[in-house]
Design a protein around this motif. Structure first.
Motif, mmCIF file in Angstrom:
data_model
loop_
_atom_site.group_PDB
_atom_site.id
_atom_site.type_symbol
_atom_site.label_atom_id
_atom_site.label_comp_id
_atom_site.label_asym_id
_atom_site.label_seq_id
_atom_site.Cartn_x
_atom_site.Cartn_y
_atom_site.Cartn_z
ATOM 1 N N LYS A 63 0.774 -1.247 0.000
ATOM 2 C CA LYS A 63 0.000 0.000 0.000
ATOM 3 C C LYS A 63 0.801 1.290 0.000
ATOM 4 C CE LYS A 63 -1.218 -1.760 4.513
ATOM 5 N NZ LYS A 63 -2.109 -1.963 5.593
ATOM 6 N N GLU A 64 2.120 1.221 -0.067
ATOM 7 C CA GLU A 64 2.854 2.471 0.124
ATOM 8 C C GLU A 64 3.651 2.963 -1.082
ATOM 9 O OE1 GLU A 64 3.468 1.808 4.959
ATOM 10 O OE2 GLU A 64 5.217 1.827 3.662
ATOM 11 N N MET A 65 3.625 2.209 -2.183
ATOM 12 C CA MET A 65 4.510 2.608 -3.276
ATOM 13 C C MET A 65 3.897 3.656 -4.202
ATOM 14 S SD MET A 65 6.864 -0.634 -4.225
ATOM 15 C CE MET A 65 5.730 -1.524 -5.255
ATOM 16 N N PHE A 112 10.334 7.442 -0.869
ATOM 17 C CA PHE A 112 8.941 7.843 -1.064
ATOM 18 C C PHE A 112 8.000 6.730 -0.644
ATOM 19 C CE2 PHE A 112 11.892 9.674 -4.019
ATOM 20 C CZ PHE A 112 11.609 11.034 -3.989
ATOM 21 N N ARG A 113 7.090 7.056 0.251
ATOM 22 C CA ARG A 113 6.084 6.065 0.650
ATOM 23 C C ARG A 113 4.750 6.769 0.848
ATOM 24 N NH1 ARG A 113 9.263 2.407 5.250
ATOM 25 N NH2 ARG A 113 11.213 2.251 4.073
ATOM 26 N N TYR A 114 3.717 6.157 0.303
ATOM 27 C CA TYR A 114 2.383 6.724 0.477
ATOM 28 C C TYR A 114 1.879 6.274 1.842
ATOM 29 C CZ TYR A 114 -2.192 8.451 -0.727
ATOM 30 O OH TYR A 114 -3.354 9.167 -0.741
ATOM 31 N N GLU A 115 2.095 7.120 2.854
ATOM 32 C CA GLU A 115 1.713 6.793 4.224
ATOM 33 C C GLU A 115 0.802 7.881 4.752
ATOM 34 O OE1 GLU A 115 4.203 4.618 6.651
ATOM 35 O OE2 GLU A 115 6.052 5.520 5.877
ATOM 36 N N ARG A 116 0.241 7.629 5.933
ATOM 37 C CA ARG A 116 -0.544 8.672 6.571
ATOM 38 C C ARG A 116 0.429 9.593 7.293
ATOM 39 N NH1 ARG A 116 -3.370 9.771 11.080
ATOM 40 N NH2 ARG A 116 -2.557 7.980 12.207
ATOM 41 N N GLY A 120 7.235 12.571 12.279
ATOM 42 C CA GLY A 120 8.172 11.458 12.070
ATOM 43 C C GLY A 120 7.770 10.526 10.948
ATOM 44 N N ARG A 121 6.688 10.853 10.268
ATOM 45 C CA ARG A 121 6.259 10.004 9.149
ATOM 46 C C ARG A 121 5.856 10.883 7.967
ATOM 47 N NH1 ARG A 121 5.595 4.886 9.477
ATOM 48 N NH2 ARG A 121 5.021 4.597 11.643
ATOM 49 N N TYR A 122 6.601 10.796 6.906
ATOM 50 C CA TYR A 122 6.372 11.656 5.744
ATOM 51 C C TYR A 122 6.213 10.805 4.497
ATOM 52 C CZ TYR A 122 8.036 15.060 9.061
ATOM 53 O OH TYR A 122 8.174 15.831 10.178
#
Ligand code: ATP
Ligand code: MG
Length: 425
Positions: A63-65, A112-116, A120-122
């Protein structure tokens, strides 16, 4: 219309960028001491590399790419992490053929990660990481851990904790996997959809689930430590002995599993236990990946590495109220009065800069008072004053802003004088 930065990304402005450079310098100098050399790989790769190298069942791949087709319809992905690219480059450039082994590399750059997004989380973050590929030896595992810790230490962090585990070799993992399936299967419907999907493919990852972390079966799950075969136990014990020899304190956590599929033997995280650091306490994660190079089409070449993000290191510094020692002082501000003096100042400025002395003049045609103010705003260490009179006498007035001392210097000695005062040369 005004544009906004994409969600989960940041501008790093002057004032902060110096802090980043300071950390990058610490990281690079540490790598030099440990003999790791920089590798720069592309910011995007063929998507397959990550599906293969990071692993189908991971959060990253699921789910993060950031994946897109280029104009010829090839599927490309912005790199979500560095290890798969390094392994690819190791194989493609035949680094394994180099007689000097292991191959010791470091990288630094955006991932690069598609995260919420949260503290500390980008979605774009900067990782520094290293990889030592080619040799299976607990001394190297200890070296990798020691390098990571020494960066945090040099940055001044005190509240740092090393948590470590062994995931064992293939056989140990296989035995443990069976036990995990037996443990979770009867009640798997109480777990999230991801865990249900992972039960048979990669049940170890259930232990890493953020959603179900409080389920009672988590605490009672079979521990990998009970499934390590003799070889794996010996490897792990040797590593722990090395850590003790190096005065590195550690906590063994049998539930520590890393997010990536290709890990075996050593897995570790470095956490901050500073008060007020917030929910995310992991600063760095790493481990051994003895199957990865083969997985991406290379020869058998065991590896180990870790990655840390600069963002989380900065957040940890903040939590410990450590201010990076960075400034942007101007060594010398030349205040010039009159057109001729100003032309001479422009020439002097170039000479100072050629000597590496940070220097500035006024570009706004300010009066002397305004130029002094500008010098003050820049915290200039020296102000050199050049007017028509000084110019006619081939002199310049130099004021040390710290001591208030003012000296008249011959114009042709000015650059040498500044150099002596700034660099001691
Ligand atoms: P987490 O469990 O926090 O999501 P992870 O297991 O996904 O971490 P890794 O893939 O092992 O993390 O990445 C190594 C390091 O990179 C982390 O310890 C952290 O310092 C950093 N990192 C990972 N994801 C992010 C992010 N989205 N923003 C900032 N830093 C990150
Ligand atoms: Mg993550």
């Amino acid at each position: 219309m005004a544009y906004k930065i994409p969600r989960g990304t940041q501008d790093i402005l002057p004032g902060d960028s110096e802090k980043w450079q300071w950390i990058e310098t610490i990281a690079k100098e540490t790598c030099k001491a440990y003999q790791y050399r920089e590798i720069r790989t592309p910011m995007f790769e063929h998507t397959d590399l990550f599906t293969r190298g990071v692993g189908e069942s991971t959060d990253i791949v699921q789910k993060e790419m950031y994946t897109f087709d280029d104009r010829k319809g090839r599927s490309l992905t912005l790199r979500p992490e560095g290890t798969a690219s390094v392994a690819r480059a190791f194989v493609e450039n035949k680094l394994y053929a180099n007689p000097v082994q292991p191959t010791k590399l470091y990288y630094i750059g955006p991932m690069f990660r598609y995260e919420r997004p949260q503290t500390g989380r980008y979605r774009q973050f900067y990782q520094f990481g290293i990889e030592a590929i080619g040799i299976n030896d607990p001394a190297i595992d200890a070296e990798v851990i020691s390098l990571a810790l020494s960066i945090y230490k040099k940055a001044g962090l005190k509240n740092i904790k090393l948590v470590i585990n062994s995931l064992g070799d293939k056989d140990s993992r296989a035995a443990h996997k069976e036990a995990l399936i037996r443990h979770f299967e009867p009640r798997i419907d109480e777990f999230c959809g991801d865990c249900q999907k992972r039960l048979h493919t990669n049940p170890l990852r259930i232990l890493d689930c953020k959603q179900d972390r409080d389920h009672e079966l988590m605490g009672t799950a079979p521990s990998i430590q009970d499934y390590l075969n003799e070889e794996s136990k010996e490897y792990f014990n040797k590593l722990l002995t090395y850590l003790s020899d190096l005065d590195i304190p550690y906590t063994v956590d049998p539930n520590l599993v890393r997010g990536l599929d290709y890990y075996n033997h050593t897995a570790f995280e470095i956490m901050s236990d500073a008060e007020g650091f917030g929910a995310i306490t992991t600063l760095a994660g790493g481990g051994r990946y003895n199957g990865l190079v083969e997985e991406v089409g290379g020869p058998e070449a065991p590896g180990i590495g870790f990655a840390m993000s600069i963002e989380r290191l900065l957040a940890a510094l903040d939590a410990e109220q450590i201010e990076p020692p960075v400034t942007n002082e101007t060594d010398c501000f030349i205040a010039a009065l009159g057109d001729k003096a100003r032309d001479a100042a422009v020439r002097l400025l170039a000479q100072l800069r050629a000597e590496g002395i940070s220097s500035e003049i006024d570009y706004e045609n300010k009066k002397l008072k305004g130029q002094f103010k500008a010098a003050e705003r820049r915290s200039a260490k020296f102000i050199a004053i050049l007017g028509e009179n000084e110019l006619n006498e081939q002199k310049i007035n130099v004021k040390d802003t710290e001591t208030g001392e003012q000296l008249e210097i011959k114009l042709d000695e000015f650059v040498r004088f500044m150099k002596a005062n700034i660099t001691g040369a």
